[in-house]
Design a protein around this motif. Structure first.
Motif, PDB file in Angstrom:
ATOM      1  N   ALA A 558      -7.845  -7.044  24.793  1.00 35.39           N
ATOM      2  CA  ALA A 558      -8.355  -7.875  23.695  1.00 35.39           C
ATOM      3  C   ALA A 558      -9.752  -7.401  23.294  1.00 35.39           C
ATOM      4  CB  ALA A 558      -8.380  -9.340  24.124  1.00 35.39           C
ATOM      5  N   LEU A 559     -10.562  -7.136  24.302  1.00 36.19           N
ATOM      6  CA  LEU A 559     -11.940  -6.679  24.054  1.00 36.19           C
ATOM      7  C   LEU A 559     -11.931  -5.312  23.358  1.00 36.19           C
ATOM      8  CD1 LEU A 559     -14.880  -7.489  24.556  1.00 36.19           C
ATOM      9  CD2 LEU A 559     -14.748  -6.364  26.783  1.00 36.19           C
ATOM     10  N   ASP A 560     -11.056  -4.441  23.821  1.00 39.33           N
ATOM     11  CA  ASP A 560     -10.956  -3.103  23.227  1.00 39.33           C
ATOM     12  C   ASP A 560     -10.540  -3.203  21.754  1.00 39.33           C
ATOM     13  OD1 ASP A 560     -10.824  -0.191  23.435  1.00 39.33           O
ATOM     14  OD2 ASP A 560      -8.678  -0.482  23.103  1.00 39.33           O
ATOM     15  N   CYS A 561      -9.550  -4.066  21.452  1.00 33.96           N
ATOM     16  CA  CYS A 561      -9.085  -4.246  20.069  1.00 33.96           C
ATOM     17  C   CYS A 561     -10.213  -4.834  19.212  1.00 33.96           C
ATOM     18  CB  CYS A 561      -7.852  -5.155  20.059  1.00 33.96           C
ATOM     19  SG  CYS A 561      -7.082  -5.333  18.444  1.00 33.96           S
ATOM     20  N   PHE A 562     -10.944  -5.785  19.780  1.00 37.78           N
ATOM     21  CA  PHE A 562     -12.103  -6.404  19.092  1.00 37.78           C
ATOM     22  C   PHE A 562     -13.142  -5.346  18.720  1.00 37.78           C
ATOM     23  CE2 PHE A 562     -16.379  -8.365  20.139  1.00 37.78           C
ATOM     24  CZ  PHE A 562     -16.520  -9.100  18.966  1.00 37.78           C
ATOM     25  N   LEU A 563     -13.413  -4.429  19.663  1.00 33.08           N
ATOM     26  CA  LEU A 563     -14.474  -3.444  19.440  1.00 33.08           C
ATOM     27  C   LEU A 563     -14.059  -2.309  18.507  1.00 33.08           C
ATOM     28  CD1 LEU A 563     -15.896  -3.210  23.073  1.00 33.08           C
ATOM     29  CD2 LEU A 563     -16.947  -4.353  21.103  1.00 33.08           C
ATOM     30  N   ARG A 564     -12.785  -1.931  18.546  1.00 34.83           N
ATOM     31  CA  ARG A 564     -12.397  -0.775  17.728  1.00 34.83           C
ATOM     32  C   ARG A 564     -11.980  -1.174  16.308  1.00 34.83           C
ATOM     33  NH1 ARG A 564      -7.485  -1.073  20.844  1.00 34.83           N
ATOM     34  NH2 ARG A 564      -5.746  -1.328  19.407  1.00 34.83           N
ATOM     35  N   THR A 565     -11.878  -2.472  16.039  1.00 31.84           N
ATOM     36  CA  THR A 565     -11.587  -2.936  14.682  1.00 31.84           C
ATOM     37  C   THR A 565     -12.820  -3.675  14.148  1.00 31.84           C
ATOM     38  OG1 THR A 565     -10.762  -5.077  15.422  1.00 31.84           O
ATOM     39  CG2 THR A 565      -9.144  -3.292  15.278  1.00 31.84           C
ATOM     40  N   ASP A 566     -12.709  -4.176  12.929  1.00 21.37           N
ATOM     41  CA  ASP A 566     -13.821  -4.930  12.344  1.00 21.37           C
ATOM     42  C   ASP A 566     -13.653  -6.432  12.539  1.00 21.37           C
ATOM     43  OD1 ASP A 566     -15.354  -2.822  11.544  1.00 21.37           O
ATOM     44  OD2 ASP A 566     -14.333  -2.612   9.622  1.00 21.37           O
ATOM     45  N   MET A 567     -13.021  -6.813  13.633  1.00 24.91           N
ATOM     46  CA  MET A 567     -12.935  -8.241  13.966  1.00 24.91           C
ATOM     47  C   MET A 567     -14.359  -8.752  14.186  1.00 24.91           C
ATOM     48  SD  MET A 567     -10.509  -9.706  17.030  1.00 24.91           S
ATOM     49  CE  MET A 567      -9.355  -8.369  16.854  1.00 24.91           C
ATOM     50  N   ASP A 568     -14.641  -9.980  13.750  1.00 29.17           N
ATOM     51  CA  ASP A 568     -16.021 -10.476  13.811  1.00 29.17           C
ATOM     52  C   ASP A 568     -16.336 -11.189  15.119  1.00 29.17           C
ATOM     53  OD1 ASP A 568     -16.648  -9.836  10.965  1.00 29.17           O
ATOM     54  OD2 ASP A 568     -15.014 -11.261  10.626  1.00 29.17           O
ATOM     55  N   VAL A 569     -15.348 -11.926  15.609  1.00 28.86           N
ATOM     56  CA  VAL A 569     -15.592 -12.828  16.743  1.00 28.86           C
ATOM     57  C   VAL A 569     -14.425 -12.705  17.713  1.00 28.86           C
ATOM     58  CG1 VAL A 569     -15.836 -15.280  17.402  1.00 28.86           C
ATOM     59  CG2 VAL A 569     -16.838 -14.457  15.242  1.00 28.86           C
ATOM     60  N   LEU A 570     -14.722 -12.810  19.005  1.00 25.06           N
ATOM     61  CA  LEU A 570     -13.658 -12.846  20.014  1.00 25.06           C
ATOM     62  C   LEU A 570     -13.880 -14.058  20.898  1.00 25.06           C
ATOM     63  CD1 LEU A 570     -11.262 -11.640  21.595  1.00 25.06           C
ATOM     64  CD2 LEU A 570     -12.900 -10.204  22.829  1.00 25.06           C
ATOM     65  N   VAL A 571     -12.859 -14.922  20.962  1.00 24.83           N
ATOM     66  CA  VAL A 571     -12.924 -16.080  21.852  1.00 24.83           C
ATOM     67  C   VAL A 571     -11.867 -15.881  22.932  1.00 24.83           C
ATOM     68  CG1 VAL A 571     -12.836 -18.593  22.034  1.00 24.83           C
ATOM     69  CG2 VAL A 571     -13.566 -17.531  19.884  1.00 24.83           C
ATOM     70  N   MET A 572     -12.334 -15.759  24.180  1.00 23.24           N
ATOM     71  CA  MET A 572     -11.404 -15.603  25.311  1.00 23.24           C
ATOM     72  C   MET A 572     -11.704 -16.719  26.306  1.00 23.24           C
ATOM     73  SD  MET A 572     -10.857 -11.564  26.048  1.00 23.24           S
ATOM     74  CE  MET A 572     -12.505 -11.043  26.447  1.00 23.24           C
ATOM     75  N   GLY A 573     -10.728 -17.590  26.513  1.00 22.53           N
ATOM     76  CA  GLY A 573     -11.018 -18.760  27.332  1.00 22.53           C
ATOM     77  C   GLY A 573     -12.176 -19.493  26.703  1.00 22.53           C
ATOM     78  N   GLN A 574     -13.203 -19.783  27.507  1.00 26.46           N
ATOM     79  CA  GLN A 574     -14.352 -20.512  26.953  1.00 26.46           C
ATOM     80  C   GLN A 574     -15.484 -19.573  26.511  1.00 26.46           C
ATOM     81  OE1 GLN A 574     -14.913 -22.854  30.414  1.00 26.46           O
ATOM     82  NE2 GLN A 574     -16.284 -21.401  31.418  1.00 26.46           N
ATOM     83  N   HIS A 575     -15.202 -18.274  26.558  1.00 33.56           N
ATOM     84  CA  HIS A 575     -16.248 -17.294  26.216  1.00 33.56           C
ATOM     85  C   HIS A 575     -16.137 -16.867  24.757  1.00 33.56           C
ATOM     86  CE1 HIS A 575     -17.116 -17.044  30.458  1.00 33.56           C
ATOM     87  NE2 HIS A 575     -15.828 -16.905  30.685  1.00 33.56           N
ATOM     88  N   LEU A 576     -17.267 -16.872  24.089  1.00 35.25           N
ATOM     89  CA  LEU A 576     -17.288 -16.533  22.660  1.00 35.25           C
ATOM     90  C   LEU A 576     -18.226 -15.342  22.441  1.00 35.25           C
ATOM     91  CD1 LEU A 576     -17.404 -19.233  19.887  1.00 35.25           C
ATOM     92  CD2 LEU A 576     -18.629 -17.093  19.631  1.00 35.25           C
TER      93      LEU A 576
END
Ligand SMILES: [Fe+2]
Length: 581
Positions: A558-576
């Protein structure tokens, strides 16, 4: 009793784990191998599913394999005599027989077990499809139908599910298949990857059904819900082509003949632009497919006059057709579990093996798809820590322990135009991301489809994005829709709401909705509710959390996809996590 069901050496290999008849885990191998629709043996899915059950391979009482052994032999012999297929088809058939015979050895080798202690049960492909639908439907009596490409020489089976068992009453055999009809036109339209039929379904609303008469030549509807293909247009039965299911992504050579080119003109190549002619062909094949599928279902209803239908098979992934079943057939209640394709045969084989023990018991309806792996907040924090995203990529990292605050903050970010990766709880079973491995955005913005396509998905412009809607608001936004937690039926968006949620309203005014209830996904429900509180709209745009790959399984992906695309925000569990502006 511990049962592992498995779909192996097919497309979408998968495993399901049942303990005393109760589903514990269901997983597709592609999420672990990172190869879409991966074939071969689902070793990782089995291992992870058993770990989730707190068990080891040595604890398994029954390995339920979704394959027939020596089934329909007379049919196959008669087909060989009458159609005289080439050697490739016979070679493929022999390979299949060898493979199914070797599965116990593969289990023994993979998990270092004594082969003599492996207790297998073979469940034919179509009965496994049927079991996957009926035994998860919560229904005590229903007409059941599986429609697909093929499995074990069958492409349609009709059955009566009652009193905890399934009686198959009719079948359509190889080489006749509605799945092959759709596949032929899909390939003709230049979509060559295994499983690309959904692209044609997405393209269909753009065109006119002006070639319905031509495509209707490919299939003849017969009595009792039966049909035959005009084999002059098809090559799959000739032995000229062979498919491989041994490992990697399945590949299927073109199944159509030059007869189809004579009928429709030159086929589109993958890099040619999609024209209005191609759109019209997509509309037309969707129309012909729907007519044929409803013909099958009406034929089933004539023999099993129930109002309830349980549907499975790859063709039951045609969510546009599914949404019309109640309008075009006598069935008033339709149940389709989320892994209606061949992945679901792993579940069906396990359920059939359990029910055949005689320990029948009424099982409740499968109400959610969250049967996969999960990672707790501590594990997610370690992944973020180790990645260095805060120091090296200057992402901001916030931990919100209060769920209401987490949902409020995320809803504000979505309403502000951010594209949010949302990674929560147990991974979904089936092809759809349903709020635990999803990318979310504001459905009110008419440009959001293009924005996501440009920033993240890099996919065809014509493919729609889907709405997740609060279960309480289905009627407010959709016409004649019912609660569908699995996003497997398409319904018309109410005309007065189409301008409210343009990013999830397809060109023909339809939407492939997922209804979200508090009981089945409390956190996702709370997030949509928070979005509604801020915007007045109880809907989010939901697309699968991936970029040209299988849906993400673990936080690292999930983190890798977040970083290699232009996604703005990643929420995983309670971490934003937020990217720097
Ligand atoms: Fe199938």
């Amino acid at each position: 009793m511990l049962i592992v069901g498995l779909n192996a050496y097919h497309g979408d290999v998968a495993a399901a784990v049942l303990r005393d008849g109760q589903l514990v885990a269901a997983l597709e191998e592609e999420r672990f191998s990172r190869i879409k629709h991966v074939a071969g043996f689902p070793a990782q899915a089995i291992a992870r599913g058993l770990a989730m059950a707190g068990a080891t391979p040595a604890d398994v009482d029954v390995w339920a394999i979704a394959r027939g052994r020596r089934v329909h032999l007379l049919r196959k012999a008669w087909f060989a005599l009458t159609h005289r297929p080439g050697t490739a088809l016979m070679g493929q058939y022999r390979n299949t027989v060898d493979k199914q015979g070797s599965i116990p050895d593969v289990i023994a080798r993979t998990f270092m077990l004594d082969p003599a202690r492996i207790n297998t049960r073979y469940v034919e492909h179509h009965p496994a499809h049927l079991a996957s639908a009926f035994y998860t439907s919560g229904m005590s009596d229903a007409a059941c139908c599986a429609i697909d490409g093929f499995g074990d020489f069958v492409s349609v089976s009709m059955a009566h599910g009652h009193a905890g068992s399934l009686d198959v009453i009719d079948r359509v055999y190889f080489p006749h298949s509605l799945g092959l009809l759709y596949l032929a036109i899909t390939q003709y339209l230049g979509f060559k990857k295994y499983g690309d039929e959904y692209k044609v379904m997405g393209l269909a609303p753009y065109g006119k059904p002006s070639h319905t008469a031509a495509i209707s030549k490919l299939v003849r509807l017969e009595n009792h819900g039966r049909f035959t293909l005009d084999l002059d247009y098809f090559r799959h039965w000739t032995g000229e082509i062979s498919m491989s299911w041994d490992s990697g992504e399945p590949t299927v050579p073109d199944v159509y003949t030059n007869g189809l080119i004579d009928l429709l003109g030159p086929a589109r190549t993958a890099d040619e632009p999609v024209t209005s002619y191609h759109e019209d062909l997509a509309t037309s094949v969707q129309r012909v497919f729907e007519d044929a599928a409803f013909h099958v279902l009406r034929g089933l209803h004539a023999r099993i006059p129930s109002t309830a239908l349980c549907l499975a098979g790859g063709c039951a992934m045609n969510s546009v057709a599914n949404g019309k079943i109640r309008r075009h057939t006598p069935f008033t209640e339709v149940f389709i579990q989320p892994a209606a394709g061949d992945n679901g045969t792993a579940l069906g084989a396990a359920l059939e093996a359990w029910h055949s023990t005689g320990q029948r018991q009424h099982q409740p309806r499968m109400s959610h798809s969250y049967w996969g792996t999960e990672y707790d907040d501590a594990a997610i924090a370690r992944v973020i820590d180790d990645s260095g995203v805060v120091n090296q990529r200057r992402c901001s990292w916030q931990t919100l322990e209060d769920e209401a605050a987490l949902c409020r903050e995320t809803a504000t970010l979505i309403a502000g135009g951010n594209i949010v990766g949302w990674f929560q709880g147990r991974m979904e079973w089936g092809a759809r991301a349903l709020g635990n491995r999803s990318i979310l955005a504001d459905p009110r913005r008419s440009d959001m489809r293009d924005v996501i396509n440009q920033k993240i998905k890099f996919r065809e412009r014509f493919r729609p994005f889907a709405p997740s809607v609060l279960a309480e608001a289905i009627d407010e936004y959709f016409i004649d829709a019912v609660h569908d937690p699995f996003m497997i039926q398409v319904y018309p968006v109410r005309p007065e709401k189409r301008d409210t949620i343009p990013a999830v309203t397809h060109v023909d005014g339809s939407g492939r909705l997922q209804s979200v209830s508090r009981e089945t996904n409390a956190r996702y429900w709370a997030l949509i509710r928070a979005f509604q509180a801020q915007t007045g709209v109880p809907v989010l745009l939901n697309t699968s959390f991936n970029e040209n790959e299988p849906i993400v399984e673990r936080p690292e992906q999930a983190l890798d996809c977040f970083l290699r695309t232009d996604m703005d925000v990643l929420v995983m569990g309670q971490h934003l996590l937020r990217k720097p502006r």
